[in-house]
Design an enzyme around this catalytic site. Structure first.
Site, short mmCIF file in Angstrom:
data_model
loop_
_atom_site.label_atom_id
_atom_site.label_comp_id
_atom_site.label_asym_id
_atom_site.label_seq_id
_atom_site.Cartn_x
_atom_site.Cartn_y
_atom_site.Cartn_z
N GLU A 110 0.83 -1.20 0.00
CA GLU A 110 0.00 0.00 0.00
C GLU A 110 0.87 1.26 0.00
OE1 GLU A 110 -3.59 2.48 1.05
OE2 GLU A 110 -3.29 0.56 0.06
N GLU A 130 -3.03 -11.47 3.32
CA GLU A 130 -4.13 -11.52 4.27
C GLU A 130 -4.97 -12.80 4.13
OE1 GLU A 130 -2.93 -7.27 4.03
OE2 GLU A 130 -3.26 -8.87 2.57
#
Length: 256
Positions: A110, A130
């Protein structure tokens, strides 16, 4: 040891993620330090470009620190506010070049996508762990990934934790350049030199307009006025640009 190092080299601000033992994973302390660094960079008229790197050989950033996850309170939001995850989005006005190598995962992915220019070493591996790890919280990275990558490439990363190597990242336009690891510093210097050769106030004004325009329709963006562009004709650099054009010489930018 400080979690980040901020140093100045001429008009270039160097930000180093400095937790190599933790693969530069972002904890609360690093989040707060990044927030302070971005604010200092944007507030310094002498700074014309920022460069973000990660210390150590294995990773640019392995994401948020699971052992001590950032809360976003002290640092505005994760990544010091630059990502906007969990708090207020802080858009950096100055151009940002990000040099990535090794693991570029989760929140680290990110953070890299917040840059204007990404230069990747050939060993860089981008990923969203994730789904495979069974852990998710906020996960703002999915919103940038699905906007900056082809839909099905992004979704493979999101739902199946499929990793993306540097050559494929370049193929999909995620990174600007892929170079051998030993050439990463040289490539970053070439990009910063390109930016430093441009009028700094124009680069900043154009960046603001481009990012602000993404929040509205194309028609609205074309009709809107942008403060930094409107102010530019009153600057010394605008006068210097006109003089340099008339005198057929290279301009000397002052950033004011």
């Amino acid at each position: 040891m400080a979690s980040i190092e901020l140093s100045m080299r001429g008009h270039v601000a160097e930000v180093l993620l400095n937790r190599p033992g933790a693969l530069n994973a972002i904890d609360d302390e690093m989040d707060r330090a990044l927030a302070a660094a971005w604010e200092r960079i944007d507030g310094d008229p002498n700074t014309r470009v920022a460069v973000l790197r990660g210390a150590g050989e294995r990773a640019f950033c392995a994401g948020g620190d699971i052992a001590a996850p950032p809360t976003g309170r002290g640092g505005l939001s994760f990544g010091g506010g630059l990502t906007g995850i969990g708090g207020r989005l802080q858009r950096l006005r100055k151009p940002l070049v990000c040099a990535v190598h090794g693991y570029v995962l989760g929140l680290g992915f990110e953070l890299a996508m917040c840059a204007d220019i990404i230069v990747a070493a050939d060993d860089a591996r981008f990923g969203l762990p994730e789904a495979r790890a069974g852990i998710i919280d906020h996960c703002g990275v999915v919103h940038r990934a699905v906007r900056q990558l082809p839909h099905h490439v992004a979704m493979a990363m999101i739902v199946a934790s499929q990793t993306l190597d540097a050559p494929r990242a370049a193929q999909y336009g995620l990174v600007n350049e892929v170079v051998p690891l030993e050439s990463l510093d040289i490539a970053v210097q070439e990009w910063t030199d390109k930016i430093l050769g441009c009028a700094p106030l124009v680069s900043q004004a154009a960046k603001q307009a481009a990012l602000d325009g993404l929040d509205i329709s194309l028609e609205e963006a074309l009709a809107a006025r942008y403060p930094l562009i409107d102010l530019y004709s009153q600057t010394d650099d605008y006068q210097e640009a006109m003089c340099a054009w008339r005198e057929r010489r290279a301009p000397e930018w002052k950033g004011r």
